[in-house]
Every structure is written in structure tokens, then in C-alpha cells.
Design an enzyme around this catalytic site. Structure first.
Site, short mmCIF file in Angstrom:
data_model
loop_
_atom_site.label_atom_id
_atom_site.label_comp_id
_atom_site.label_asym_id
_atom_site.label_seq_id
_atom_site.Cartn_x
_atom_site.Cartn_y
_atom_site.Cartn_z
CB THR A 90 8.07 -11.83 19.97
OG1 THR A 90 9.05 -12.65 19.89
CG2 THR A 90 7.04 -11.22 19.71
CG ASN A 169 17.60 -16.77 14.99
OD1 ASN A 169 17.33 -15.04 14.20
ND2 ASN A 169 16.25 -16.94 14.09
CD GLN A 197 19.24 -17.33 19.44
OE1 GLN A 197 20.25 -17.53 19.66
NE2 GLN A 197 18.34 -17.62 18.68
CB SER A 217 14.23 -13.57 25.19
OG SER A 217 13.53 -14.96 24.90
CG HIS A 219 13.07 -18.54 25.87
ND1 HIS A 219 12.97 -19.38 24.78
CD2 HIS A 219 12.56 -17.97 25.55
CE1 HIS A 219 12.53 -19.12 23.49
NE2 HIS A 219 12.38 -17.82 23.89
CB THR A 250 0.95 -8.27 39.83
OG1 THR A 250 -0.58 -7.19 40.01
CG2 THR A 250 1.02 -8.62 40.69
CB CYS A 337 7.31 -19.91 10.73
SG CYS A 337 5.90 -20.51 10.05
N1 PLP Z 1 15.00 -12.60 17.84
C1 PLP Z 1 15.86 -13.42 17.47
C2 PLP Z 1 17.03 -12.95 17.12
C3 PLP Z 1 15.35 -14.81 18.39
O1 PLP Z 1 15.88 -16.25 17.66
C4 PLP Z 1 13.99 -15.04 18.56
C5 PLP Z 1 13.48 -16.49 19.41
O2 PLP Z 1 14.16 -17.17 19.20
C6 PLP Z 1 13.19 -13.75 19.22
C7 PLP Z 1 12.89 -12.14 18.69
C8 PLP Z 1 11.82 -13.96 19.42
O3 PLP Z 1 12.16 -14.24 20.72
P1 PLP Z 1 11.16 -15.23 22.17
O4 PLP Z 1 11.04 -15.96 22.23
O5 PLP Z 1 11.75 -14.45 23.41
O6 PLP Z 1 9.66 -14.22 21.88
#
Ligand code: PLP
Length: 399
Positions: A90, A169, A197, A217, A219, A250, A337
């Protein structure tokens, strides 16, 4: 921390296979024990300040961040200098859009596919409300594939930034990002690829046509939450961050190192793991099609993430099915959401799917720790839940 205690704890944490069966890997992934190990080492041993390279501790930390950049860049065939660590996708997306706005005179003309993640859509629409962007849409077909005539229309109208994801996603449809990048550059537009993804699940070979911005990302790739990256060749921190760019904070060294190791594992093992997950996914799909009459598989079956299965079970509202599965199988609708509210999916709407498919959609995301037993059990549990829900709803109609 004693080395043996640390590694024993890591093993204990990761060896206990948790129940319910987790099949929601598009939402988030567990941290791989190998990733956790390097993160702990960085926090406990090489904990120096990567901004303060006046001593060996700072030097080691700075070196670790540079190595992490190399590993992140490598999985996307990019340059290490183009990697900028963020708190996740994000933030990477927001930085990319902010940077594109700040480096462009006048309002930025941004086109985005209708199936982008809300992280893209909400950012662009907010910038538009603030008078910084003029937005337009790129349509998709009923499999969420990009409508090229719509993209051509956007080109002919004039566009400065095109936002397209590498993989969706929700329904898992994958996109030809190299071809899209070349087409955008040929029309003078910059490109933002949301690869959140797709890392480790698709091959990236950009060649000479490097996207201007790529978001990823931690996670989603078996790394920790709170770390991600923006890959951007022409990125200028002070432009993108405004006042916040005046001073470099930092660095999150353990997060960066964890992200680097997670990407390294994806680069080394992603293809093989994806093939295994694809076989499990196909088996689950077969079982569900056999057990649940009328089940529909959504998305582009020819170009789909290997670990994604997105289905609709008309007559079985998805929130009721999820409630029945609660505690046994963790799957999702994929369209909630970030407040957790259930909204009709903008992705399925853009695909033009009928309401019956929209209201009954389920997203299943397989992952590293799943095996055939998980798939068999989940297939039975999902089929039973759907059958119960259908029976209770068809009964309700006759009351
Ligand atoms: N873009 C896609 C395609 C995602 O699936 C997600 C999270 O589900 C995001 C962006 C946002 O990622 P983050 O959780 O790292 O902010």
C-alpha cells in the site's frame, strides 16, 4: 538471546500445524522459519544503525540492507539501486502515485484497470478529489483479462500513468506485464505494476522495458508484515515524501533482511513450489466440481496464479458458508475491504458476473504448508457447508 533458545523457539512456533486449515494465502502468509531466523539474528546480533556507518555494527547493518536490496531486485530481474523499502505494498503504491504526480507538471492523467486492488483505486481517486489527477478506467472481460481495445482508447485519449497489476488478488488472473509495459512506454506513459500477489508465482523478464514503479509486500511472500518495497528506477525520495523526505529515518534492517531472504527463497524455490501448489489446486478444483453441483470456477483458467482457486456456489451466500466453516477452514470472499465489511466485489462486478455468482463467491489461496490432506479435508468441509446452506436457503424460500 541464547542461539539455541532462539532456534528452538522458531522451530516450535513453526512445527505445530495450526488448525483451522489455512487456505487464505492471498490475504497473508505465515513467516517462513528461515526468514524468521535471519530477522531474529539481525535484531539480536547485527542490530546496528544502518544510517550510522561509523562503526562495525552500523557497517554490518548497512551491508545487510544492501544485500537485501540485491535479493529483492533479483526476484524481479531489477537493479538493486532501484529498491526502496516501504511498510508494504500500500505504501509503495501511494509513494509511486505521489512521485508520479510530483514529477509531472499539471494534473496527472492516470488510467487503471477496473480490477486493481483498492490500494491503487482509492489512492488514485483521492488524488483526483484533491485535483492532482484525472482518472480513467481500463475495462476487463468476464475472466478479468485486460480489454486491449480499452487500453488503446486510453492511449488515444492521452495518459501519463497506467496502473495494472501483475496478478489479481481475487480471481488470480495474471497479466502480460512485459507487453503492457512496452505498450505504455511506446505511448509515452509511465507504468505502475502491482506485483503484490505475483512474486515467485510468475516469471519477470522486463529486458529493456523496465516498469517505472513496481510494488511488492513482505507478508504475501512468507515474510513479516510491515515491510515491502517499491522498485522504481527514477525514484527521488525527497520528491515523493515531501517534508518527510528531508531526513532518512533509521532503516528497518531486520524487516529488509527478512524481505530479502523471503524473495531469495521465492527465487530459488518459487517455480517448483508453484508447480506443487498448482497440482493441489487442480485437485481441489476437481473435488469441488464433483461434490458441489452448479459450482462455477471464476477467472482466466489459462492464465491464473497457481495457488488460486476462486469459485461461486449459486444459492449459497458466501457469508453464511464462511460462518459454517469458521474454526475449521479459513478461506475468504476476497472482496472484504480493510474494515472487514462485506461489500460486493468490484472485481467481479467489473467482470460482469451475475449477482448469484457475486454473492456466493469464495476465494481459496493455497500455500507453502498445505498438503493433500488439507485439500481433501477442505473439499469435504466446503462441500458440506455449501450443501447445508443451500438446503436452509431453499427451505427458507418455501416458508
Ligand atoms: N495489492 C494487492 C494486489 C494486494 O493483494 C494487497 C493486499 O492484499 C495490496 C496491494 C496491499 O498490500 P499491503 O498489505 O502490503 O499493504
Amino acid at each position: 538471546m541464547n542461539e539455541h533458545v532462539a532456534s528452538r523457539n522458531v522451530t516450535q512456533m513453526t512445527m505445530t500445524k495450526s488448525r483451522p486449515i489455512y487456505l487464505d494465502h492471498h490475504a497473508s502468509t505465515p513467516v517462513d522459519p528461515r526468514v524468521l531466523q535471519v530477522a531474529i539474528e539481525m535484531m539480536v546480533e547485527d542490530f546496528g544503525n544502518a544510517n550510522g556507518v561509523e562503526n562495525i555494527h552500523g557497517e554490518r547493518a548497512a551491508l545487510a540492507v544492501s544485500s537485501a536490496k540485491e535479493l529483492v531486485a533479483s526476484v524481479l530481474a531489477a537493479e538493486p539501486d532501484d529498491v526502496h523499502f516501504t511498510s508494504g505494498s500500500t505504501e509503495a503504491i501511494q509513494l509511486a502515485v505521489g512521485h508520479a504526480i510530483a514529477t509531472h507538471p499539471g494534473p496527472l492523467r492516470v488510467a487503471m484497470s477496473r480490477v486493481e486492488h483498492k490500494a491503487v483505486i482509492d489512492t488514485v481517486l483521492r488524488a483526483e478529489r484533491m485535483g492532482m489527477v484525472e482518472s480513467s478506467w481500463i475495462d476487463v472481460d468476464d475472466k478479468a483479462r485486460l480489454d486491449w481495445s480499452s487500453l488503446e482508447r486510453v492511449f488515444s485519449q492521452g495518459v501519463d500513468l497506467v496502473c495494472v497489476m501483475a496478478a489479481n488478488n481475487e480471481v488470480g488472473t495474471t497479466y502480460p506485464v512485459q507487453r503492457i509495459t512496452s505498450a505504455c512506454h511506446a505511448h509515452g506513459a509511465a507504468v505502475l505494476i502491482d506485483a503484490t500477489q505475483a512474486v515467485g508465482r510468475m516469471a519477470f523478464e522486463f529486458g529493456d522495458e523496465v516498469p517505472d514503479y513496481v510494488a511488492l509486500s513482505g507478508h504475501k511472500v512468507y515474510g513479516p508484515k510491515g515491510i515491502g518495497a517499491l522498485l522504481a528506477p527514477k525514484f527521488d525520495r525527497s520528491v515523493a515524501f515531501g517534508l518527510q523526505g528531508a531526513h532518512s529515518p533509521t532503516p528497518n534492517v531486520s524487516g529488509a533482511v527478512a524481505m530479502g531472504r523471503a524473495c531469495e527463497i521465492m527465487e530459488l524455490e518459487g517455480a517448483q513450489e508453484s508447480a506443487r501448489l498448482e497440482r493441489l489446486r487442480d485437485h481441489l478444483q476437481e473435488r469441488l466440481l464433483a461434490l458441489v453441483p452448479g459450482l462455477v470456477v471464476n477467472g482466466d483458467l489459462a492464465n491464473r496464479l497457481p495457488h488460486n482457486l476462486h469459485v461461486s456456489i449459486p444459492g449459497a451466500p458466501n457469508d453464511v458458508v464462511l460462518a459454517r466453516l469458521r474454526g475449521n477452514v479459513s478461506i475468504s470472499t476476497g472482496s472484504a475491504c480493510n474494515t472487514g465489511a462485506q461489500e460486493p466485489s468490484h472485481v467481479l462486478r467489473a467482470m460482469g458476473l451475475p449477482d448469484a455468482q457475486l454473492e456466493s463467491c469464495l476465494r481459496i489461496g493455497l500455500g507453502r504448508n498445505n498438503d493433500i490432506n488439507d485439500v481433501e479435508t477442505a473439499a469435504t468441509l466446503i462441500a458440506n457447508a455449501a450443501s447445508d446452506v443451500r438446503a436452509s436457503f431453499s427451505g427458507a424460500d418455501h416458508v
